[in-house]
Design an enzyme around this catalytic site. Structure first.
Site: not given
Ligand code: 13P
Length: 255
Positions: A8-10, A169, A99, A97, A175, A236-237
């Site tokens: 997930n590159w957000k 999650e 977020e 998600h 994050g 994510g990151g």
């Molecule tokens: P991180 O791996 O940056 O904690 O993010 C997880 C995430 O929200 C993947 O959708």
């Protein structure tokens, strides 16, 4: 069941950066193929789909949207339909998600509408669920997961369950560098599995992959994948650099 390793590159990556990252992944996997037990999916921002497609070339890596709106077309400013995602080469989409739930105020009912509609239109969906720290500390983990799954999976057509995955999650692990413990992950995934088994057709519930997400890194990926009811990772990151994401993909091969 193949492990699903999703990136997930957000809200990261210009088109040029996205093309370079997709190409680096494709080249590395062409030189040393991932085992057939790992399925890789990228979730770039909408603006980078074409660049990702170019970068991937012939690589067997799918990509998808980070969000979708539950209508075919219409006056929905700023939104993207399942048909538009399919037209852009997507085969997947993320729904719910945290977020989007917590920053954009998306309700579980809307998440359920998106999930069902995207599946009906032919996309594969990763429905994301997870509790906040306050909810966990108040002992409400199962209530929260139960409510998010009940709304999120309402109206999922039985014939589409094979295209559904669920990502657990925990919001407090996203994050933050704080990974849920093995016990916490195993317990939450077992609970999610029990709810999936309550979907029409118990066998279908068994076939739904349950991914873990939240501060996944190359160092912890293999251990998490080895847990019961963990069928993949949503990263994510650590998915923003080819080197770290490739190490996570390869962790999936040995687990
Ligand atoms: P991180 O791996 O940056 O904690 O993010 C997880 C995430 O929200 C993947 O959708």
């Amino acid at each position: 069941m193949r492990n699903l390793i999703a990136a997930n590159w957000k809200m990261h990556k210009t088109r040029a950066e996205a093309r370079d990252l997709a190409r680096a992944l494709a080249d590395a996997l062409a030189a040393a193929p991932a085992s057939p037990s790992a399925e890789v999916v990228l979730f770039p921002p909408f603006t980078a789909f074409e660049a990702v497609r170019e970068g991937l070339g012939e690589a067997k890596i799918d990509f998808g949207g980070q969000d979708v709106y539950p209508a075919e077309s219409g006056a929905f400013t700023g939104e993207i339909s399942p048909g538009m995602l399919l037209d852009a080469g997507c085969s997947w989409v993320l729904t719910g998600h945290s977020e989007r739930r917590h920053i954009l105020g998306e309700s579980s009912v809307l998440v359920g509408e998106k999930t069902a509609f995207a599946l009906k239109q032919g996309l594969c969906v990763i429905l994301c669920v997870g509790e906040s720290l306050a909810e966990r500390e108040a002992g409400r983990l199962e209530d929260v997961l139960q409510a998010q799954l009940a709304d999120g999976l309402a109206n999922v057509p039985a014939e589409a369950v094979s295209r559904l995955a669920v990502a657990y999650e925990p919001v407090w692990a996203i994050g933050t560098g704080k990974v849920a413990s093995a016990e916490d992950i195993a317990a939450a995934h077992a609970f999610v599995r029990s709810r999936l088994n309550a979907l029409p057709g118990t066998e279908a519930g068994q076939s739904v992959r349950i991914l873990y997400g939240g501060s996944v890194k190359p160092e912890n990926a293999a251990g998490i994948l080895a847990l019961d009811n963990v069928d993949g990772l949503l990263v994510g990151g650590a998915s923003l650099q080819a080197e770290t994401f490739l190490r996570i993909i390869r962790a999936g091969q040995t687990a």
